[in-house]
Design an enzyme around this catalytic site. Structure first.
Site, PDB file in Angstrom:
ATOM      1  CB  SER A   1      -0.896   0.004   1.241  1.00 20.44           C
ATOM      2  OG  SER A   1      -1.488   1.273   1.423  1.00 20.44           O
TER       3      SER A   1
ATOM      4  CE1 TYR B   1      -4.276  -2.225   5.131  1.00 18.48           C
ATOM      5  CE2 TYR B   1      -3.179  -0.230   4.362  1.00 18.48           C
ATOM      6  CZ  TYR B   1      -3.820  -1.421   4.094  1.00 18.48           C
ATOM      7  OH  TYR B   1      -4.010  -1.821   2.791  1.00 18.48           O
TER       8      TYR B   1
END
Length: 252
Positions: A142, A157
């Protein structure tokens, strides 16, 4: 026929990757956790295009189930493709949950760690004996783990995705003796079901995200899927240990 295993293939980037990989003549074993219907939809979409796909259940956050999954993979390879090995692995399954640093619980931190970092680590370890030399692995990371995509509320995350980026380089180094290439892709804002269907629930954020993106829109699953398919293919044969941001120029 070459065969790819793609985790989290029931929606979003995993679904996009499965369809794009299959378009290139590669058989697909895709996994799902709770969204069985989505996985069947992916299989149907692949079969409509003349491809071959099998959907298997897998909880990436529960490593105790990995040996049984390997047996299920071996069975699918044998029954569908008359093979005992596969060629490519896409570690894509995951979930996202926004939580400011001071509000992040150990439970959430551990859940993100199990699914996003521990899962790909030990699933790859479990499947490696079935993998052909000269294959390829792509890990879905990501851009939240890169300076371009940092957003408040994603410290846990993004920390796991940052760990996955390091793991990608180590996998590439250690698997190179078998000719296995390992890369990561780092999507930006992409229209998926991640974060409890955040885009569906909060459509008002889409124009704001598009305005921050050089190419003027949010990403679609197939945008990322095409890059994953390319990295797995012969086109990517001289690329390894890389993390490619696929964000349309977010915060450029």
């Amino acid at each position: 026929m070459k065969v790819a295993i793609i985790t989290g293939g029931s929606s979003g980037i995993g679904q996009g990757a499965a369809i794009e990989v299959a378009k290139r003549g590669v058989g697909v074993i895709l996994t799902y956790s709770s969204n069985r219907q989505g996985a069947l939809d992916t299989v149907a979409a692949i079969e409509e295009e003349g491809g071959t796909a099998v959907a298997l259940p897998l909880d990436v956050g529960r490593s105790a189930g990995f040996p049984a999954f390997r047996e299920a993979v071996a069975g699918a390879l044998r029954d569908t493709w008359r093979r005992d090995t596969f060629d490519h692995l896409v570690n894509n399954a995951g979930f996202a949950q926004m939580s400011m640093f001071q509000d992040t619980t150990e439970e959430l931190f551990d859940a993100l760690s199990r699914v996003l970092l521990k899962g790909p680590y030990f699933l790859t370890q479990t499947l490696l004996p079935l993998m052909e030399d000269g294959g390829a692995i792509v890990n879905t990371s990501s851009n939240s783990a890169l300076s371009s995509g940092m957003t408040e509320g994603f410290s846990a995350y993004a920390t796991m995705k940052g760990g996955l980026n390091v793991l990608t380089r180590y996998m590439a180094k250690e698997f190179s003796g078998r000719g296995i290439r390992v890369n990561a892709v780092s999507p930006g804002s992409t229209r998926t079901r991640l974060g409890d269907d955040a885009f569906e629930r909060f459509p008002e954020v889409i124009p704001e995200l598009a305005a921050k993106t050089a190419l003027g829109r949010v990403g679609e699953p197939e945008d990322i899927g095409m890059v994953i398919a390319s990295l797995l293919s012969e086109e990517g044969r001289w690329i390894t240990a890389q993390n490619i941001e696929v964000s349309g120029g977010y915060n450029l």
